[in-house]
Every structure is written in structure tokens, then in C-alpha cells.
Design a protein around this motif. Sequence first.
Motif, PDB file in Angstrom:
ATOM      1  N   GLU A  19       5.304  -6.259   9.737  1.00 13.07           N
ATOM      2  CA  GLU A  19       4.027  -6.915  10.514  1.00 13.07           C
ATOM      3  C   GLU A  19       4.298  -8.184  10.855  1.00 13.07           C
ATOM      4  N   LEU A 143      -4.781   4.136   1.071  1.00 12.07           N
ATOM      5  CA  LEU A 143      -4.206   2.767   1.276  1.00 12.07           C
ATOM      6  C   LEU A 143      -3.248   3.250   2.458  1.00 12.07           C
ATOM      7  N   LYS A 146      -3.386   4.945   8.138  1.00 13.88           N
ATOM      8  CA  LYS A 146      -3.512   3.756   8.897  1.00 13.88           C
ATOM      9  C   LYS A 146      -5.070   3.985   9.486  1.00 13.88           C
ATOM     10  N   ASN A 148      -7.658   4.159   7.823  1.00 11.22           N
ATOM     11  CA  ASN A 148      -8.416   3.216   6.874  1.00 11.22           C
ATOM     12  C   ASN A 148      -8.040   1.907   7.258  1.00 11.22           C
ATOM     13  N   HIS A 149      -7.299   1.436   8.121  1.00  6.54           N
ATOM     14  CA  HIS A 149      -6.951  -0.174   8.481  1.00  6.54           C
ATOM     15  C   HIS A 149      -7.791  -0.412   9.540  1.00  6.54           C
ATOM     16  N   TYR A 165      -5.220  -7.618   9.419  1.00  2.22           N
ATOM     17  CA  TYR A 165      -5.584  -6.221   8.614  1.00  2.22           C
ATOM     18  C   TYR A 165      -6.626  -6.325   7.631  1.00  2.22           C
ATOM     19  N   ILE A 167      -8.831  -3.429   4.904  1.00  2.00           N
ATOM     20  CA  ILE A 167      -8.803  -2.129   4.299  1.00  2.00           C
ATOM     21  C   ILE A 167      -9.938  -2.391   3.347  1.00  2.00           C
ATOM     22  N   TRP A 175      -7.586  -7.640   2.574  1.00  9.49           N
ATOM     23  CA  TRP A 175      -7.287  -8.209   4.064  1.00  9.49           C
ATOM     24  C   TRP A 175      -6.201  -9.421   3.649  1.00  9.49           C
ATOM     25  N   ALA A 179      -3.179  -7.201   2.645  1.00  5.00           N
ATOM     26  CA  ALA A 179      -3.692  -5.795   3.407  1.00  5.00           C
ATOM     27  C   ALA A 179      -2.313  -5.611   4.176  1.00  5.00           C
ATOM     28  N   ARG A 183       0.369  -2.539   4.853  1.00  5.70           N
ATOM     29  CA  ARG A 183       0.613  -1.969   5.993  1.00  5.70           C
ATOM     30  C   ARG A 183       2.044  -1.862   6.044  1.00  5.70           C
ATOM     31  N   SER A 186       3.178   1.172   4.221  1.00  6.97           N
ATOM     32  CA  SER A 186       2.528   2.451   4.859  1.00  6.97           C
ATOM     33  C   SER A 186       3.640   2.637   6.273  1.00  6.97           C
TER      34      SER A 186
END
Length: 201
Positions: A19, A143, A146, A148-149, A165, A167, A175, A179, A183, A186
Motif C-alpha cells: 500500500e 479484517l 475489504k 470492511n475497509h 484506511y 477498519i 486506522w 490499518a 490491508r 489482505s
Amino acid sequence: MTKNEFLSRFHHARTIPTEPDYPLHSAGKPAAVLMPMLERRGQLSMLFTLRSRHLKHHAGQVSFPGGKQEPSDNNLLTTALRETHEEIGVHPQCIEVIGNLPLYRTVSRYEVVPYVGFVQMPLELILDTNEVESVFEVPLNFLLDKNNHFIHWVTRKNAQQHPVYFIKWHDQVIWGATAAFVRVLSNHIASDAYSSANTIF
């Protein structure tokens, strides 16, 4: 998701894009965190800490146990395990580290390496109340979903947009860098990408 399924997805040969982090113009301060995984009745969850509200930096925020590398630390994994022991009382011998995610740079000028590890059960915690107010668990399936993101876009000085991000889990909001680590995890074990990948066993 079971532990065996998680491990089979985690140990693969795919290259996963990270990310967007904060673009430091010089080397940041090395740091590390542990993303603690728990297995209860065959299902997985992740442990988070809530930082004490009197702290000077990031007071009251949700985080993973961790911190900056000290001169006495042999490496960043040592940092993550030492900080976990100091903050929540889990001894390094009770943690099965399975790997790490890519380095992530923060606006506070840290270069953080997140390590993923399973904590031996039953869970026995001793919180350093000077740093940690409380802990809570979130189901891993929640978690990694996505849906829920939540994404808030911010504009940097160079007019480039950057995602932050969030959550939400009950009354807690995960965050920022914490977060972002979730991410990336994920992305790393996404079932759609995994199904077409060559895995390593």
C-alpha cells in the motif's frame, strides 16, 4: 479460516504490491511491530493494543505491539519480539513467527517492518499500563474482508492523493499504519489471487 489454510496462502511465490506509504526523502528510523495471530477452536483472530491516553505520541490509538529498534537489538525481528514482551508480556518463546510484510514508511519518519506470528495458547497477557491501556481481538476473516475497509483520501503537498484506511470493529477504529498493515496482509493472502498462484509448501 484455519491456521493451515492461512499458512498455505501466506507462503507463496507471488509478488504482492504494497500500500502507498509516506514518501520520506531520507532514511527513516528503523522500527518493527508484531501482528499477533490467535487460534481459538480452529478459527483465527488478531490481537490489537490500545495505547495509553497519557502518551506523548499516538495516545489512545489502536496499534500492534512494537516500536523503534534499539542499539541492543540484533535485528528488527528482535525489536518486534522485545517490544511485544515489554508491552503485553508475551515471551518470544511463545511466538511462532511465520514471516514479515514489506517495510512501510510513516509520516512520523519511521520505517516499520511488520512481522506476523502465532501466539501460543492459552493466552496469558501482562500489560505494561504505562504504554498499553487495553487489548482486543478481531476475527481474521473480518479484517481481511475489504468490504470492511474504509478509505479516506488526503492530498499531500505535491497534490498527490494518498489513501488512509480505516477498519471499524465495534467501538474501536483501526486506522493509519496499523490499518495499512492489515490491508497489505489482505492483499497477500487474497483468495482470488491465491487460486491462480504457484504456492510454496
